[in-house]
Design a protein around this motif. Structure first.
Motif, PDB file in Angstrom:
ATOM      1  N   ARG A  44       0.825  -1.203   0.000  1.00  0.00           N
ATOM      2  CA  ARG A  44       0.000   0.000   0.000  1.00  0.00           C
ATOM      3  C   ARG A  44       0.859   1.253   0.000  1.00  0.00           C
ATOM      4  O   ARG A  44       0.549   2.243  -0.673  1.00  0.00           O
ATOM      5  CB  ARG A  44      -0.935  -0.015   1.210  1.00  0.00           C
ATOM      6  N   ARG A  48       0.616   4.791  -5.098  1.00  0.00           N
ATOM      7  CA  ARG A  48       0.169   6.161  -4.818  1.00  0.00           C
ATOM      8  C   ARG A  48      -1.239   6.150  -4.235  1.00  0.00           C
ATOM      9  O   ARG A  48      -1.542   6.877  -3.297  1.00  0.00           O
ATOM     10  CB  ARG A  48       0.205   6.990  -6.096  1.00  0.00           C
ATOM     11  N   THR A  49      -2.102   5.350  -4.826  1.00  0.00           N
ATOM     12  CA  THR A  49      -3.465   5.193  -4.334  1.00  0.00           C
ATOM     13  C   THR A  49      -3.801   3.726  -4.396  1.00  0.00           C
ATOM     14  O   THR A  49      -3.672   3.097  -5.451  1.00  0.00           O
ATOM     15  CB  THR A  49      -4.465   5.996  -5.190  1.00  0.00           C
TER      16      THR A  49
END
Length: 532
Positions: A44, A48-49
């Motif tokens: 995670r 980035r997302t």
């Protein structure tokens, strides 16, 4: 309680630790769930997302694959688009696969992907590949579909917009004990090693495939396991080093922090002497005397205003003459430690100087650090190690270690830990085998158990430049002068040296770092350790 170093384990040691957990109330399933969650959290942080991110988890048949499926489940729960690509057949029943399917992790079997077309489509637009194919127990060469899958992933990783590769515990194809690699193995951008770092991950060539090494030791292992205590190889940590550094009371004066004598330099190597002395000053030594050949003295004195300077007799080539030992011997007891070797040059006269300096009437209990040409000149003397005082540290790079032992450099590099340990015992001195992941082996005191060998966590190409070894010698000398024994000073010095290199590298990159940059960074480095 001060932070401890991290144990570095072999496969057999890690298996013994894991098998010791269930009788103490921690199931292997709990360890697996904790490990998988740690990998998912690391994944995670690489994305980035996480929501909507495309993640491909390559799974194999064993526990490594099961850990990967746990990670896949968590990433899917957090909103990622996750596919588990089963490279080699999983066991049946497979609870971790069943749990992943309940969270809608997509599954593709390589057996149903004969031309690997599905794999290629999954790699299109993929942000992260998690390598959970083969763990520590795999010893056979990579062949067949496994080799083909890894080849495709390696090729995609090299593309400008290719996926990052995160290895679970170790990259597939790396031998965790020896550091050997399979030619077809995976190259990772980051490796999350679980429980304890494995020996092979800190050994080249495997270390070159690991990428950024992150250690997640909180997988739920019980505390105070004898199986852990028995491991005699450790990775140094910042907390441990900070706890060893000499205290600096508010009512201090220079006499408290020792007096280091540094014997260094020659007409061709003036800088080596200056760098060693400057480094000793920068780590907080109270007084530093720099003893150099007469022709070097005026240059060194103009560069180092804070040091005491002691000119010595020299030969016609500007090297220390053998008779210089007589100038030094009568005053040696005034010093807290002696460091000798940086930039001395090689000659029969320098060799005789070294022999005379460390002769029978060398002050008992006075620590000595021998580096560079000090080692090279000693190496030609029969039984040279017998003249070393009980408190001694030797700091060879692999080439110097080869000269000292008569062994090929490649043989020394093949098992750096064993080499440093063996010769530390033979010579009765701390041995600092320099290089990426420097190894420090320390001889035990009489009647004591063998001390753990220590490994530096730093492998910085920016330190591969002239003079950085002289800086290390000065650091070790300065810490020894302040009261640390040479083995402990060597360990802390290696860590400070590596950390300074990291700090300079973050500002300037890994090319063009000068040894003097490290010297200037030392006070800031010590401050960062003491005030994290």
């Amino acid at each position: 309680m001060p932070a401890a170093n991290l144990k570095i384990v072999t496969v057999d040691q890690m298996v013994a630790v894991e098998q010791a957990a269930p009788p103490r109330g921690v199931s292997l399933d709990t360890l697996m769930e904790n490990a998988g969650l740690a990998v998912a959290q690391a994944a995670r942080s690489e994305l980035r997302t996480v929501a909507g991110a495309r993640v491909l988890v390559l799974t194999g048949p064993g526990n490594n694959g099961a850990d990967g499926l746990v990670a896949a489940r968590h990433l899917r729960r957090w909103g990622a688009e996750v596919t588990a690509y089963v490279v080699t057949h999983r066991p049946n029943p497979d609870p971790k696969m069943a749990a992943a399917l309940r969270y809608d992790v997509a599954v593709v079997e390589s057996a149903a992907d004969q031309d690997l077309g599905q794999l290629e489509r999954l790699l299109d637009g993929c942000g992260l590949v998690i390598d959970a194919v083969l763990g520590a127990g795999r010893g056979r060469p990579l062949t067949g579909v496994t080799a083909q899958v890894l080849q495709r992933v390696n090729a995609r990783r090299r593309e400008s917009h290719g996926p990052k590769v995160l290895a679970l515990d170790l990259p597939t194809g790396v031998n965790p004990d020896t550091g050997e690699v399979d030619p077809g193995g995976l190259v990772a951008d980051v490796t999350i090693t679980l429980g304890f770092p494995k020996v092979g991950l800190l050994t080249f060539p495997a270390a070159g495939r690991v990428g950024r090494l992150e250690i997640f030791d909180a997988i739920g292992l019980p505390e105070n396991l004898p199986e852990v205590d028995a491991v005699d190889l450790e990775l140094m940590t910042s907390g441990w080093v900070a706890a060893q550094l000499p205290p600096r009371p508010a009512n201090s004066h220079k006499g408290i922090f020792g007096h280091a004598l540094i014997i260094a330099g020659s007409r061709n190597y003036v800088g080596a002497a200056c760098l060693a002395a400057q480094a000793a000053l920068r780590v907080g030594t109270g007084l530093v005397t720099l003893a150099t050949p007469e022709s070097v003295y005026p240059i060194a004195a103009s560069k180092l205003t804070e040091a005491i300077h002691l000119p010595l007799p020299e030969d016609s080539h500007g090297r220390i003459a053998s008779r210089a030992s007589a100038v030094l011997r009568s005053g040696l007891s005034a010093y807290s430690c002696v460091a000798v070797g940086s930039g001395l040059g090689r000659s029969p006269g320098v060799a005789r100087f070294m022999e005379n300096l460390l002769g029978a009437d060398f002050p008992p209990g006075l620590p000595v650090i021998v580096d560079a040409d000090g080692l090279n000149n000693l190496s030609g003397l029969p039984g040279w190690w017998e003249s070393l005082p009980p408190q001694a540290a030797l700091t060879p790079h692999p080439g110097e270690m080869s000269t000292l032992t008569g062994l090929p450099t490649a043989e020394i590099q093949r098992d750096r830990v064993s080499s440093a340990r063996h010769w530390s015992r033979e010579w009765g001195a701390a041995v600092v085998l320099k290089g990426a992941y420097t190894v420090i082996a320390r001889p035990p005191a009489p009647g004591m158990d063998e001390l753990p060998a220590l490994v530096s966590p730093f492998a910085n190409p920016g330190l591969a430049s002239g003079g950085t070894g002289d800086v290390l010698t000065g650091i070790i000398a300065g810490l020894t002068a302040q009261g640390l024994n040479p083995g402990l000073a060597s360990a802390c010095g290696v860590y400070l040296h590596g950390l300074a290199g990291e700090m300079v590298g973050r500002r300037r990159g890994d090319a063009g770092i000068l040894a003097s940059d490290l010297v200037d960074a030392l006070p800031e480095t010590i401050k960062s350790l003491k005030n994290p």
